[in-house]
Design a protein around this motif. Structure first.
Motif: not given
Length: 513
Positions: A212-228
């Motif tokens: 579940p800690v990986l979902e921090d990536i989604v929350e933090f990078n929401l709206g950013k141009q982050a590579l998957p």
């Protein structure tokens, strides 16, 4: 269909007659949605007893609200994040936030009272689904007693899900204890890649949904141009240093003392003495203390911080961006063993892990544990890549020495940073199509974590037929997308509810304005 419960006759040849008979008598032919349609709503009873569980459960609530074809209502026990998503907790989550055998004894009466209140609350709520998150001591007692009550009173009792499998792989005889869970747990949502297959071998339905800690990536990078595929979180170090008026030469160490009051009281005292030893050796030393979203912990730290030996910045829980900005501004971290070690992996922040407990609890752990490490990154890589100071070795002098060594050794820091990328890949299902479907994923590095594989009594090499680590079929959004952990709710797959056996000098730095 949200959840379908049918009998899987094809599995009959692989199970004993008694198991098949029990399964046959436990079948419920309807669906949760059918039950919800009759009531005009879907009722989900959720219980979390830890800060990390509150985070996991709140994200699950968000996903269920998005996916449910019916109005959805929640009840149960949780913290501030679950309350934000619509849960009115029966009592403060902190009342059941206790870990350890001997640590529980002073709170045993309150624990029993809260368990009784939770059971009564669930029965009054009449849920279609019960979801417990981690906190297995409380969760399994709750599910067992609920199944006993519902199992003999109603044919259409709720389905039971437990999120975060117990760490059976870490304990002698741990796998054997899984068999008993099938009497009151219908499905386990696993966060480690090996756990699904082992649970299934022991008659317990399970799905690997990723950590579940990986979902921090989604929350933090929401709206950013982050590579998957860029599985890390980079906070803004400059903003943090400017906000708190830190000088360019300030040496910042992030400190994470834990989320339970007991461990914070125990660990913060040790950490304080360690930093007292460090203050003369590290010029301009600043500690950033991350405070868990636990009212008891917040009150305790507020009461003792004036005695802290070096300047300190307090970071309140629940502020994701501020937390990762602080990580980015730090050179290293010191943390109590727990989920935070994985957050530091996402932030690529080198750390030292520490842990102390009641002396009898420590003795029990040393006697029963069958792996040499306590932090998940070390367990997954089968190496002491992260220094650990455990039990009697967790002393201020030892911690100060480990921190000094890590602070001034760039090679050790880089080794942790490189290893972190592999650790994160291990914890995430992959194989995502453009349409967002994860199919026949296996863990990111094509092998099962070696310590977990080697320490199974039957041998995980045989279990996985070599190095492959199968995880199953999922439907959802891209990796770290919220629906991954509710995929098991949305598939037309066999669900089986089993009838139970009757059970009975401090400077507080404020943001520059």
């Amino acid at each position: 269909m949200l959840v379908r419960t049918i009998i899987d006759i094809k599995n009959g040849a692989k199970m004993g007659f008694s198991s098949l008979l029990r399964r046959s008598f436990s079948v419920w032919s309807g669906t949760v949605v059918d039950m919800g349609n009759k009531d005009g709503e879907l009722r989900v009873f959720m219980v979390a007893g830890e800060v990390s569980g509150d985070s996991i459960a709140s994200r699950l609530m968000v996903s269920l609200k998005k996916l449910s074809p019916l109005p959805i209502r929640f009840s149960g026990v949780g913290g501030p994040r679950m309350s934000k998503e619509g849960l009115e907790s029966l009592f403060p989550m902190e009342d059941i936030s206790v870990m350890g055998m001997w640590e529980l004894l002073p709170h045993l009466n309150k624990f029993r009272v809260r368990l009784k209140e939770t059971i009564e609350g669930a029965i009054l709520f009449r849920p279609h689904v019960v979801v417990t998150v981690d906190s297995k001591g409380f969760s399994f007692r709750l599910l067992k007693q609920l199944r006993a009550r519902y199992g003999w009173q109603e044919s259409n009792g709720p389905l039971h899900f437990h999120y975060v499998a117990p760490s059976f792989w870490a304990w002698k005889g741990g796998e054997a204890r899984l068999k008993g869970l099938a009497n009151f747990v219908d499905h386990i949502l696993c966060i480690l890649p090996n756990e699904e297959a082992v649970c299934k071998l022991n008659g317990l339905d399970a799905t690997f949904v990723g950590h579940p800690v990986l979902e921090d990536i989604v929350e933090f990078n929401l709206g950013k141009q982050a590579l998957p595929h860029d599985l890390k979180i980079e906070g803004n170090s400059e903003d943090f240093r400017r906000e708190y008026a830190l000088s360019p030469g300030a040496a910042v160490i992030s400190l994470l003392p834990g989320s339970r009051l007991q461990e914070v009281i125990r660990m913060l005292s040790i950490f304080s003495h360690a930093f007292d030893q460090l203050k003369d050796s590290i010029p301009e030393l600043i500690t950033v203390i991350h405070v868990a979203s636990n009212q008891h912990v917040e009150n305790y730290i507020d009461g003792v911080i004036h005695k802290w030996p070096v300047p300190a910045i307090l970071i309140p829980g629940g502020h994701q961006h501020l937390k990762y900005d602080a990580y980015s501004a730090s050179t290293i971290a010191l943390c109590t063993s727990g989920t935070v070690a994985m957050e530091l992996q996402l932030a690529r922040l080198p750390c030292v892990v520490a842990y102390r407990a009641h002396i009898l609890t420590e003795w029990y752990i040393q006697y029963k544990a069958k792996i040499p490490y306590i932090s998940l990154p070390n367990i997954l890589t089968d190496s002491a890549i992260i220094p650990e100071a455990l039990f009697q070795a967790c002393t201020p002098t030892n911690l100060a020495s480990l921190l000094m060594k890590l602070m001034h050794n760039k090679r050790l820091q880089e080794e942790q940073i490189v290893a972190a990328e592999n650790v994160i890949k291990l914890l995430m299902p992959r194989g995502v199509s453009k349409g967002g479907t994860v199919t026949q994923a296996h863990c990111g590095l094509d092998f099962c974590p070696p310590v977990i594989r080697q320490n199974n009594g039957q041998g995980y090499n045989g279990l996985y037929g070599g190095r492959k680590c199968p995880t199953g079929v999922y439907s959802g959004e891209p990796p770290c997308g919220l629906p991954l952990h509710v995929a098991c709710f949305t598939q037309n797959r066999p669900w089986t509810r089993r009838r139970p056996v009757k059970a009975a000098g401090h400077i507080s730095l404020s943001p520059a304005r």
